[in-house]
Design a protein around this motif. Sequence first.
Motif, short mmCIF file in Angstrom:
data_model
loop_
_atom_site.label_atom_id
_atom_site.label_comp_id
_atom_site.label_asym_id
_atom_site.label_seq_id
_atom_site.Cartn_x
_atom_site.Cartn_y
_atom_site.Cartn_z
N ASP A 281 1.46 -8.71 7.43
CA ASP A 281 1.51 -7.26 7.56
C ASP A 281 1.46 -6.59 6.20
O ASP A 281 0.91 -5.50 6.04
N ASN A 285 -1.89 -4.15 3.80
CA ASN A 285 -1.84 -2.88 3.06
C ASN A 285 -2.61 -2.93 1.75
O ASN A 285 -2.74 -1.93 1.07
N LYS A 318 -5.43 -8.48 12.30
CA LYS A 318 -5.41 -7.18 11.61
C LYS A 318 -5.98 -7.30 10.20
O LYS A 318 -6.84 -6.53 9.80
N HIS A 623 -3.68 -0.67 11.79
CA HIS A 623 -2.32 -0.87 12.31
C HIS A 623 -2.32 -1.74 13.55
O HIS A 623 -1.49 -1.57 14.44
N THR A 626 0.89 -3.11 15.82
CA THR A 626 2.09 -2.29 15.69
C THR A 626 2.26 -1.44 16.94
O THR A 626 1.41 -1.44 17.83
N PRO A 635 0.32 6.29 13.29
CA PRO A 635 1.73 6.08 12.97
C PRO A 635 2.40 7.36 12.51
O PRO A 635 3.58 7.56 12.74
N GLU B 73 8.89 1.27 13.22
CA GLU B 73 7.63 0.63 13.56
C GLU B 73 7.75 -0.89 13.34
O GLU B 73 7.95 -1.32 12.22
#
Lengths: 1011, 418
Positions: A281, A285, A318, A623, A626, A635, B73
């Motif tokens: 995750d 980013n 992802k 995302h 999520t 989000p 989240e």
Amino acid sequence: MGWLPLVVCHSISACLGSQNTGLFCIKKTEVNQVGGTKAITAIPTTPVTENRQFGSKMTDSKYFTTTKKGEIFELKAELNSDKKEKKKEAVKKVIASMTVGKDVSALFPDVVNCMQTDNLELKKLVYLYLMNYAKSQPDMAIMAVNTFVKDCEDLNPLIRALAVRTMGCIRVDKITEYLCEPLRKCLKDEDPYVRKTAAVCVAKLHDINAQLVEDQGFLDTLKDLISDSNPMVVANAVAALSEIAESHPNSNLLDLNPQTINKLLTALNECTEWGQIFILDCLANYSPRDDRESQSICERVTPRLSHANSAVVLSAVKVLMKFMEMLPKDLDYYGTLLKKLAPPLVTLLSAEPELQYVALRNINLIVQRRPEILKHEMKVFFVKYNDPIYVKLEKLDIMIRLASQANIAQVLAELKEYATEVDVDFVRKAVRAIGRCAIKVEQSAERCVSTLLDLIQTKVNYVVQEAIVVIKDIFRKYPNKYESVIATLCEHLESLDEPEARAAMIWIVGEYAERIDNADELLESFLEGFHDESTQVQLQLLTAIVKLFLKKPTETQELVQQVLSLATQDSDNPDLRDRGYIYWRLLSTDPVAAKEVVLAEKPLISEETDLIEPTLLEELICHIGTLASVYHKPPSAFVEGSRGVQHKRLTSSAGSGESVESPDTGSAAVSEAPPAVIPSQGDLLGDLLNLDLTPPTSSGPPPSAAPGMQLGAMDLLGGGLDSLMGDESEPLGGDIGGSPAMGAAFGAPPAAMPASFNAPISGGLDDLFDLGGGGMTMGTYIPPKTVWLPAMKAKGLEISGTFVRRSGVIQMEMTLNNKAMSVMSDFAIQFNRNSFGLAPAGPLQILTPISPNQSIEAALPLSTVGPVMKMEPLNNLQVAVKNNIDVFYFSCQYPISMLFLEDGKMERQVFLATWKDIPNENESQFQIKDCHLNSDAASNKLQGSNIFTIAKRTVEGQDMLYQSMKLTNGIWVLAELRVQAGNPNYTISLKCRAPEVSQCVFQNYETVLKN
Amino acid sequence: MIHSLFLINHAGDIFLEKHWKSVISRSVCDYFFEAKEKAVEPENVPPVLQTPHHYLISIYRDKLFFLSVVQTEVPPLFVIEFLHRVADTIQDYFGECSESLINENVVTVYELLEEMLDNGFPLATESNVLKEMIRPTTILRSVVNTLTGSSNVGDKLPTGQLSSIPWRRAGVKYTNNEAYFDVIEEIDAIVDKSGTTVFAEIQGVIEASVRLTGMPDLSMTFMNPSLLDDVSFHPCVRFKRWESERALSFIPPDGNFTLMNYHVSSQNLVTIPVYVKQNICFFETGPCGRLDITIGPKQTMGKTVEALMVTIHMPKAVLSANLTATQGNYSYDLTTKVLVWDIGKLNPQKLPNLRGSLSLQSGAPKPEDNPSLNIDLKIQQVAISGLKVSRLEMNGEKYKPFKGVKYLTKAGNFQVRT
């Protein structure tokens, strides 16, 4: 001697246990039986308890057996017993009571006394108790501190870790002070198990006291742990940082660069499955520098697709979906990667239904973005009759998305099968899906229509209705092709009882009036119960009859008269009335024009319905996995949304509790008699609410008509309320907020609003209102350049500059003046950490050397994602400039309005709620003297600096402007500006969750207003 | 991350709660109960729910709801996977995941939950590690504990916790060293009225039961590894070796575990072992219908089909069934409207048949929906995809272990539409 009777008493209670368990609210019969049989003989109640019959002594059910009254008293005695075993048993009893939600906090001192022990189980049990109750007994919790501190020094790493872990879970401020030192040691502990526990502890502490964590420098230590030698420590550090970063969106905590990425990728291979999720995750980013780096990351991530843990798989998907974007499409590797993605996604669908659901929601996104991945996998989405309904509905959605000419036959056969299932929701959706297939795959349209006709023949009421709704769409998509079926449809006219189906049928009749002999009779039959129909049907009926009239004017004049009078004179619905009047006027002034307008050729409907808007889709792809991907909302809508909902709730609770009128009661009395004195805050808010939402008509508007309705209302209210009525989404907001499921949409930034709320027509009017109310806004105020670095301090380099914000971009504009004798070159610039994370967004672009006595203009774009440190004053910026001669330092102050975002206009209801929500001690009041603007001019001026006026009220000649602004780090500042005509002194009240910024904001007001 | 966990029984009572951060009031579950009410069937409760302040993520297993509360989240799959892990652990410790057993062992469950998460981050979820931290209660241990005063909680750091092989504990010793592997394949298929296969796939799994001393390093090769193009592995499997040599190379966890899951979806590889001839119809006139089902072998690879069973969810209007079975027994449950025909072994010479009449509620309209047949079956000693293990080798230890591989084919979700 005193405690002897107590022991006796206890043993009796143990025997009585079986009877008393009944008093336990959570008690279950099963336990009851075990407890009961214990006293007599062990009779197994179920095959499983059979294995346990000898062990009934070992089970924990005995901890529930207590007497009614003296339970706490008894436990107290046992806890203070000298015997270790007894103590432990007593603590277990306490824990057992705690787990079922019983209050045993009264035993706090006695339990804490058991803490100093060598028995690890007992220690752990006491810790469990402490974590649960420390919050309610903060003073008592301090008693435990010493033991914790001592345990943090223990030789056994397990005990050290346990101590620091538990201490972090005790959410008492006083304890946290004592936690810092042990935590610092544990973060550097030689044992990786302790380090990894300490890493999580930083996140815990941050949750309790963020400032403390920053002040103590724990964040830096945590960042260092990313380079730890142990992969588990790395994973936990990443997890902790990610969690902390979530509460500081711009803090740039996870500073990803190729080196850290490499470390993460190495740790990825070695850490546990959960650690892999955190790392993946985090990787997602990162923005790779070029396609090569993308590819190498992808290569190292792909093995995770074969992990047994579905969360690992989806997180890997992802990362791949995101980095794939950077790969050139003609690359071989790109094709390979596409192929590799399909099998793991298919495998997710053989997991438990809950996992399937989340996977399907994500596949829905993936299929929209890259349909090629799963185009051959249609069959795995076929529905099984024992799938849970939530899985069925999702599968159906994806089937339609994957439908193509190649597989349409199969899909149709399946859909037809589903249309005979039991579950009504599912059947309806299946019927709709057939219609969508017809629209999507032209070749199949004919087959779809005949399938739908077959379904209509089943005469199952809801199937017929759904079929008619979709056939209407098919007519629109393929005009003049399938109208032959109209006759069949008309047979089912009477059975339609749902508004949507009725409206669809009426539309069909009106649209094809010339082909239907008895169209007038059919429509007339609907007209009889006109007032009982829903708005949707009424509107449709009105239009259909007008169409009919234009096509067969001779026979239908009476009918059209009738419907126009029904719509305009006998209806309370402004939407209907307006439409009626428009038709009426059109027909009476220029029937030719009317024909052109009403019977105009309709635009084709799009092939794909309910596709996610591309920018949102892109965001959601980033995302995957999520909650945002499950809800298909960005989000930001979540973070903001949850707050919005909170506000919504606060407003409504204020409505009932503090005698503020709630919007829908809309008391006319308040608006008739405006308050004569300056109202107190609560009342003021109440008034704003009323003004906001009170419709002038007496009856409540039907929800679907709300936007039009409110616009109609505006006309009548007119005048000074324009600005209040500006935003058309507000009235709808009230409706949405009512249902918790839709809550997130409310209070979200405009971009997150579903498009349908922004009906184009009201949007247009909205603009007009804005213009009418506000006039043209003025440009941003740019402070004049000032000398930042005098030449004498910098070996002849003089820098003067200012800050500008232009269409969302912050720039530092500088004039560099060479007052020295030699040429200057090789310029570079750096900022110290500062309050809002300002940092150069690129290198300083000075391409040519500056010769003596030459000056050069340079503009440096800034970002706000740099490292953060609080400065004094807040808007202070320390800059280092380097050239071929030396490095020079200077500091300057930027106007805080540089940081006001363009979307800083808060919705009114959110504003009201937030204003109330922020405690009064955060409010600061300032005077702005000698300002000679009227309130509108002031408002315009401020708007140029992204300070938005949300509402304006005039009470006794005093204008009150309610304004909001949003800083780049997400902090909102709310302001109330009071302007009295003829008085050059303004009063401004500022409210903000971070009151430190108030001073800066005030200064900014002053400079903007006075220049 | 994960904030709290509530365990809720079938009836909707919360019987255990655990909070890893601050305490969240039980009332948060009301949103869930609302959804549960709406869903009617517990299986249909949506797994992710949004409430004003929290998200509720739940799973339904063994008639229990595991409901977690999250505030920020988080990846929902992460939570769902974790919840299943909690259920697995409880099952592993107490033999079954049921309310009564959890209540009997409430303190142990509580200790386990505390050990599994820290601040909502997973801490120790491998059963090997957990069992070293909190020992499962056995009769012997409780006797020993009472005698020696020792406890069920390990006071040493579990060795697996930080090593690069967290799934295996150190110092494993056995007198009989054995490694058994079960290759189990489930056929998921949908067959339509006419007998054509609409959809078929195989879900395969290799379950292992390994009891080997020390640190054995195993490698398993297959006769036909090309079948396996969609696989997911236990973390112990070295992915690189698989990529390069198509061999499973791993240091196994101690005890029972799932080595690999695989998925064969290419339809020409999936053979359907039986065919079904069926006719279920309801008459337009009169409240009755007729049912006639025959089952025969199709492609069984020369093995016998066992434990054959047909389950039919009848339309609501069907009141009773008056049938005769040439083999096995049938039963019709009035409340759930489920007809079960338990056949047993399939005899190719004498095909089993079930026929007779169905009576409907008088006055009820002819049912619109057609019931589907669900087939259960087992075929021993064969993996229907044709997958075969060719070798199993062990390195790293000197002794000679006893090795065994078993094959089994079952019907998974095998539906025949009518």
